[in-house]
Write a protein that holds these residues in place. Structure first.
Motif, mmCIF file in Angstrom:
data_model
loop_
_atom_site.group_PDB
_atom_site.id
_atom_site.type_symbol
_atom_site.label_atom_id
_atom_site.label_comp_id
_atom_site.label_asym_id
_atom_site.label_seq_id
_atom_site.Cartn_x
_atom_site.Cartn_y
_atom_site.Cartn_z
ATOM 1 N N GLY A 1 29.163 54.185 -52.448
ATOM 2 C CA GLY A 1 27.990 53.323 -52.592
ATOM 3 C C GLY A 1 27.346 53.029 -51.253
ATOM 4 N N ALA A 2 28.171 52.776 -50.227
ATOM 5 C CA ALA A 2 27.636 52.546 -48.887
ATOM 6 C C ALA A 2 26.951 53.800 -48.360
ATOM 7 C CB ALA A 2 28.759 52.123 -47.941
ATOM 8 N N PHE A 3 27.544 54.955 -48.673
ATOM 9 C CA PHE A 3 26.914 56.208 -48.261
ATOM 10 C C PHE A 3 25.555 56.388 -48.939
ATOM 11 C CE2 PHE A 3 26.112 60.713 -49.228
ATOM 12 C CZ PHE A 3 25.868 61.163 -47.943
ATOM 13 N N GLU A 4 25.460 56.058 -50.205
ATOM 14 C CA GLU A 4 24.177 56.183 -50.909
ATOM 15 C C GLU A 4 23.132 55.245 -50.322
ATOM 16 O OE1 GLU A 4 23.210 58.450 -53.000
ATOM 17 O OE2 GLU A 4 25.194 59.377 -52.808
ATOM 18 N N ARG A 5 23.539 54.044 -49.949
ATOM 19 C CA ARG A 5 22.601 53.108 -49.312
ATOM 20 C C ARG A 5 22.121 53.675 -47.978
ATOM 21 N NH1 ARG A 5 26.632 49.459 -50.814
ATOM 22 N NH2 ARG A 5 27.242 49.073 -48.637
ATOM 23 N N PRO B 1 23.473 58.378 -38.531
ATOM 24 C CA PRO B 1 23.709 57.305 -39.508
ATOM 25 C C PRO B 1 25.190 57.263 -39.918
ATOM 26 C CG PRO B 1 21.737 58.545 -40.068
ATOM 27 C CD PRO B 1 22.418 59.310 -38.977
ATOM 28 N N THR B 2 25.753 56.060 -39.941
ATOM 29 C CA THR B 2 27.209 55.908 -40.022
ATOM 30 C C THR B 2 27.625 54.876 -41.061
ATOM 31 O OG1 THR B 2 27.423 56.508 -37.673
ATOM 32 C CG2 THR B 2 29.261 55.312 -38.665
ATOM 33 N N VAL B 3 28.668 55.207 -41.820
ATOM 34 C CA VAL B 3 29.332 54.247 -42.707
ATOM 35 C C VAL B 3 30.629 53.825 -42.038
ATOM 36 C CG1 VAL B 3 30.486 53.889 -44.926
ATOM 37 C CG2 VAL B 3 28.353 55.194 -44.827
ATOM 38 N N VAL B 4 30.858 52.507 -41.948
ATOM 39 C CA VAL B 4 32.047 51.973 -41.282
ATOM 40 C C VAL B 4 32.920 51.237 -42.288
ATOM 41 C CG1 VAL B 4 32.903 50.723 -39.284
ATOM 42 C CG2 VAL B 4 30.523 51.510 -39.326
ATOM 43 N N LEU B 5 34.218 51.551 -42.295
ATOM 44 C CA LEU B 5 35.172 50.866 -43.172
ATOM 45 C C LEU B 5 35.897 49.798 -42.356
ATOM 46 C CD1 LEU B 5 34.603 53.627 -44.598
ATOM 47 C CD2 LEU B 5 36.950 53.527 -45.455
ATOM 48 N N TYR B 6 35.771 48.548 -42.802
ATOM 49 C CA TYR B 6 36.404 47.424 -42.111
ATOM 50 C C TYR B 6 37.508 46.817 -42.965
ATOM 51 C CZ TYR B 6 32.675 47.073 -38.565
ATOM 52 O OH TYR B 6 31.815 47.303 -37.537
ATOM 53 N N GLY B 7 38.548 46.324 -42.283
ATOM 54 C CA GLY B 7 39.609 45.563 -42.917
ATOM 55 C C GLY B 7 39.691 44.194 -42.285
ATOM 56 N N TYR C 1 30.170 44.482 -35.083
ATOM 57 C CA TYR C 1 29.287 45.487 -35.683
ATOM 58 C C TYR C 1 28.744 46.424 -34.604
ATOM 59 C CZ TYR C 1 25.713 42.116 -34.153
ATOM 60 O OH TYR C 1 24.943 41.251 -33.407
ATOM 61 N N PRO C 2 28.333 47.640 -35.006
ATOM 62 C CA PRO C 2 27.787 48.597 -34.034
ATOM 63 C C PRO C 2 26.378 48.201 -33.585
ATOM 64 C CG PRO C 2 28.571 49.687 -36.050
ATOM 65 C CD PRO C 2 28.482 48.221 -36.339
ATOM 66 N N TRP C 3 25.894 48.926 -32.622
ATOM 67 C CA TRP C 3 24.552 48.728 -32.081
ATOM 68 C C TRP C 3 23.494 49.112 -33.127
ATOM 69 C CZ3 TRP C 3 23.186 47.091 -27.141
ATOM 70 C CH2 TRP C 3 21.836 47.251 -26.784
ATOM 71 N N GLY C 4 22.339 48.504 -33.051
ATOM 72 C CA GLY C 4 21.188 48.927 -33.855
ATOM 73 C C GLY C 4 21.355 48.663 -35.339
ATOM 74 N N ASP C 5 20.759 49.536 -36.163
ATOM 75 C CA ASP C 5 20.792 49.313 -37.608
ATOM 76 C C ASP C 5 21.058 50.590 -38.413
ATOM 77 O OD1 ASP C 5 18.453 50.706 -37.234
ATOM 78 O OD2 ASP C 5 17.177 49.306 -38.354
ATOM 79 N N ARG C 6 21.485 51.649 -37.739
ATOM 80 C CA ARG C 6 21.696 52.919 -38.437
ATOM 81 C C ARG C 6 23.124 53.016 -38.975
ATOM 82 N NH1 ARG C 6 17.654 56.634 -37.399
ATOM 83 N NH2 ARG C 6 19.035 58.430 -37.693
ATOM 84 N N TRP C 7 23.521 51.995 -39.697
ATOM 85 C CA TRP C 7 24.873 51.968 -40.226
ATOM 86 C C TRP C 7 24.950 51.082 -41.468
ATOM 87 C CZ3 TRP C 7 26.143 46.803 -39.872
ATOM 88 C CH2 TRP C 7 25.542 46.082 -38.839
ATOM 89 N N GLU C 8 25.973 51.314 -42.266
ATOM 90 C CA GLU C 8 26.328 50.483 -43.413
ATOM 91 C C GLU C 8 27.819 50.179 -43.319
ATOM 92 O OE1 GLU C 8 24.607 49.194 -45.962
ATOM 93 O OE2 GLU C 8 22.638 50.080 -45.543
ATOM 94 N N THR C 9 28.223 49.042 -43.873
ATOM 95 C CA THR C 9 29.631 48.666 -43.786
ATOM 96 C C THR C 9 30.252 48.494 -45.172
ATOM 97 O OG1 THR C 9 29.159 46.275 -43.729
ATOM 98 C CG2 THR C 9 29.218 47.441 -41.619
ATOM 99 N N VAL C 10 31.567 48.691 -45.198
ATOM 100 C CA VAL C 10 32.381 48.409 -46.383
ATOM 101 C C VAL C 10 33.558 47.578 -45.907
ATOM 102 C CG1 VAL C 10 33.740 49.368 -48.271
ATOM 103 C CG2 VAL C 10 31.792 50.648 -47.392
ATOM 104 N N ARG C 11 33.844 46.484 -46.619
ATOM 105 C CA ARG C 11 35.005 45.681 -46.244
ATOM 106 C C ARG C 11 35.808 45.349 -47.491
ATOM 107 N NH1 ARG C 11 35.331 39.954 -42.805
ATOM 108 N NH2 ARG C 11 37.266 40.485 -41.700
ATOM 109 N N GLY C 12 37.102 45.549 -47.408
ATOM 110 C CA GLY C 12 37.958 45.330 -48.560
ATOM 111 C C GLY C 12 38.088 43.867 -48.934
#
Length: 323
Positions: free
Chosen positions: A313-317, A273-279, A287-298
């Motif tokens: 917060g994304a990590f908690e989700r 499970p992965t949190v991704v930071l986007y700019g 976006y990555p494959w599947g659904d085992r991820w959450e994103t954050v975008r500034g």
């Protein structure tokens, strides 16, 4: 094609994440043509990702800076390969031209611009959909190759697994679990501030996790600064692992938090499970494959605008979905 190909050349992109996300399509090709010899060409420096990959006969590295003489050497190599089919997992007209010059009669790829006759079968590129998954799905459909249930995969050998496990043991007590953090990117616009990472490391350690900083050797100094600023004494394996060793290390870890880089896609391929930071990069197209991820975008699509609270917060989700 009127008959099954005997020799297939799959031309792939040069970035780590792109190679990882192309592996489902390579698996589908191999399954559809089990008697064919599948040769895969990738960008220089990424060929180790496909070491030991089932169904692939050879992996060719495409030089980053080859010049005109280098291009002609590659075209001659393709011609000598006597391929029946080339599948170009990219929207570059250049690769279609090279395949044509190499005498490969059946050429399939993603069409963006250029003479349409260069492609025997083509999927259409569009800025309105995913940069890779959607056109590659369409390409397989037009080739009448079953997509199947294949997902991104990487395969480690025993030596690589042993190296990863050795580094994991060196990290000490994992507490509630190892969390890999990949703070750096070779693209400066994908960097998030070091003090933010230090706060995230500190917060995770306070929750009982064992943070581990990861990355290639050229990010060692930055990751060391983050480790020292956090005051949490995180483990730091930056520069100690090859690509497939890092993949195994991430697989064993409980979570991954990373800027938008190839490490994200390695993590997802390994089921972590992965949190991704986007700019500035649009997550709707990359976006990555599947659904085992959450994103954050500034705000305003700027990495600098990302707040520590948003990352946590994304990590908690993510944790609530994959405890």
């Amino acid at each position: 094609m009127k008959r099954s190909p005997r020799r297939i050349l799959a031309v792939c992109r040069e970035h780590i994440g792109d190679i990882v996300n192309t592996t489902p399509y390579l698996q589908a090709l191999s399954a559809a043509y089990p008697d064919a010899s599948l040769v895969v060409e990738v960008g220089e420096g990424t060929q180790s990702l496909l070491e030991g990959f089932p169904g692939i006969a050879e992996v060719w590295a495409r030089p980053t800076h080859e010049g005109i003489p280098g291009k002609w050497r590659r075209i001659r190599r393709m011609r000598k390969g006597r391929f029946d089919l080339t599948v170009i997992f990219d929207d570059s007209q250049r690769f279609a031209v090279e395949a044509w010059l190499a005498g490969i009669r059946f050429r399939a790829g993603v069409y963006r611009k250029g003479p349409e006759w260069l492609w025997s079968v083509r999927a259409n590129w569009s800025r309105e959909r995913h940069d890779l998954f959607d056109p590659f799905d369409e390409l397989l459909e037009k080739l009448e190759v079953p997509r199947g249930a294949f997902g991104p995969r990487l395969f480690q050998n025993a030596v690589q697994t042993e190296k990863a496990m050795s580094e994991i043991q060196s990290c000490g007590d994992p507490g509630k679990g190892l969390i890999c953090l990949n703070p750096c990117s070779n693209r400066t616009y994908n960097q998030w501030r070091e003090e933010g990472w230090a706060e995230v490391v500190r917060a995770l350690a306070e929750q009982g996790y064992r943070p581990v900083l990861i990355g290639p050797p050229n990010h060692s100094e930055a990751n060391q600064r983050i480790a020292e600023a956090s005051g949490a004494q995180p483990a730091n394996v930056t520069g100690k692992l090859g690509l497939l060793e890092a993949a195994e290390f991430i697989r064993v870890s409980k979570y991954l938090i990373s800027v938008d880089t190839g490490t994200v896609h390695i993590g997802v391929a390994m089921g972590t499970p992965t949190v991704v930071l986007y700019g500035p990069t649009d997550p709707k197209r990359f976006y990555p494959w599947g659904d085992r991820w959450e994103t954050v975008r500034g705000a305003e699509n700027k990495m600098a605008a990302i707040e520590v609270s948003e990352v946590l917060g994304a990590f908690e989700r993510l944790h609530s979905r994959f405890p």
